[in-house]
Scaffold this motif. Sequence first.
Motif, PDB file in Angstrom:
ATOM      1  N   LEU A 134       0.824  -1.209   0.000  1.00  0.00           N
ATOM      2  CA  LEU A 134       0.000   0.000   0.000  1.00  0.00           C
ATOM      3  C   LEU A 134       0.855   1.254   0.000  1.00  0.00           C
ATOM      4  CD1 LEU A 134      -2.809   1.339   0.329  1.00  0.00           C
ATOM      5  CD2 LEU A 134      -2.458   1.179   2.794  1.00  0.00           C
ATOM      6  N   TYR A 135       1.898   1.259   0.838  1.00  0.00           N
ATOM      7  CA  TYR A 135       2.613   2.510   1.056  1.00  0.00           C
ATOM      8  C   TYR A 135       4.020   2.222   1.561  1.00  0.00           C
ATOM      9  CZ  TYR A 135       3.513   7.205   2.967  1.00  0.00           C
ATOM     10  OH  TYR A 135       4.043   8.424   3.243  1.00  0.00           O
ATOM     11  N   THR A 136       4.971   2.959   1.084  1.00  0.00           N
ATOM     12  CA  THR A 136       6.328   2.855   1.624  1.00  0.00           C
ATOM     13  C   THR A 136       6.963   4.228   1.610  1.00  0.00           C
ATOM     14  OG1 THR A 136       8.472   1.730   1.453  1.00  0.00           O
ATOM     15  CG2 THR A 136       7.345   2.217  -0.621  1.00  0.00           C
ATOM     16  N   HIS A 137       7.791   4.486   2.611  1.00  0.00           N
ATOM     17  CA  HIS A 137       8.460   5.777   2.702  1.00  0.00           C
ATOM     18  C   HIS A 137       9.707   5.583   3.544  1.00  0.00           C
ATOM     19  CE1 HIS A 137       9.183  10.042   3.469  1.00  0.00           C
ATOM     20  NE2 HIS A 137       8.370  10.286   2.466  1.00  0.00           N
ATOM     21  N   VAL A 171       5.052   6.059   7.741  1.00  0.00           N
ATOM     22  CA  VAL A 171       4.480   4.734   7.470  1.00  0.00           C
ATOM     23  C   VAL A 171       3.634   4.298   8.667  1.00  0.00           C
ATOM     24  CG1 VAL A 171       4.978   2.348   6.829  1.00  0.00           C
ATOM     25  CG2 VAL A 171       6.419   4.188   5.958  1.00  0.00           C
ATOM     26  N   GLY A 172       4.116   4.611   9.873  1.00  0.00           N
ATOM     27  CA  GLY A 172       3.353   4.302  11.087  1.00  0.00           C
ATOM     28  C   GLY A 172       2.025   5.049  11.121  1.00  0.00           C
ATOM     29  N   ASN A 173       2.052   6.315  10.697  1.00  0.00           N
ATOM     30  CA  ASN A 173       0.814   7.097  10.612  1.00  0.00           C
ATOM     31  C   ASN A 173      -0.172   6.454   9.654  1.00  0.00           C
ATOM     32  OD1 ASN A 173       1.267   9.174  12.342  1.00  0.00           O
ATOM     33  ND2 ASN A 173       2.003  10.599  10.801  1.00  0.00           N
ATOM     34  N   ALA A 174       0.354   6.058   8.506  1.00  0.00           N
ATOM     35  CA  ALA A 174      -0.493   5.423   7.489  1.00  0.00           C
ATOM     36  C   ALA A 174      -1.112   4.155   8.048  1.00  0.00           C
ATOM     37  CB  ALA A 174       0.339   5.128   6.242  1.00  0.00           C
ATOM     38  N   LYS A 175      -0.306   3.396   8.784  1.00  0.00           N
ATOM     39  CA  LYS A 175      -0.784   2.159   9.389  1.00  0.00           C
ATOM     40  C   LYS A 175      -1.955   2.436  10.339  1.00  0.00           C
ATOM     41  CE  LYS A 175       0.984  -1.741  12.128  1.00  0.00           C
ATOM     42  NZ  LYS A 175       0.653  -1.565  13.550  1.00  0.00           N
TER      43      LYS A 175
END
Length: 101
Positions: free
Chosen positions: A4-7, A13-17
């Motif tokens: 889904l997302y990588t940075h 990434v933790g926020n996105a999680k």
Amino acid sequence: MKLLYTHENPILVGNAKNIVENSGIEVIMKNEYVSGGIGELSPHDTWPELWVANDADYERAEKLLQKAFNQENTKEWRCTHCGELNDASFDFCWKCQSGRM
Ligand SMILES: [Zn+2]
């Protein structure tokens, strides 16, 4: 399972999680604790990755992230000093150089 997302910044990434998990979508973090080994791997290989466990949730998760990140990063703001509308990327008013409030 879909990426889904990588940075490079694990905090993002933790926020996105958190955002995706709060909507009841099952996600998996990869490379969360990789910090050694740089030099053997390309730096990009050590970026934390957020994966969606069920492919069926992918589209919904992607939309959630787009919405969340857009709100944070692309919202115009109005200068409290002169009232000018400024682009989200500016930290100072382009007109009067007052700081963003
Ligand atoms: Zn201003």
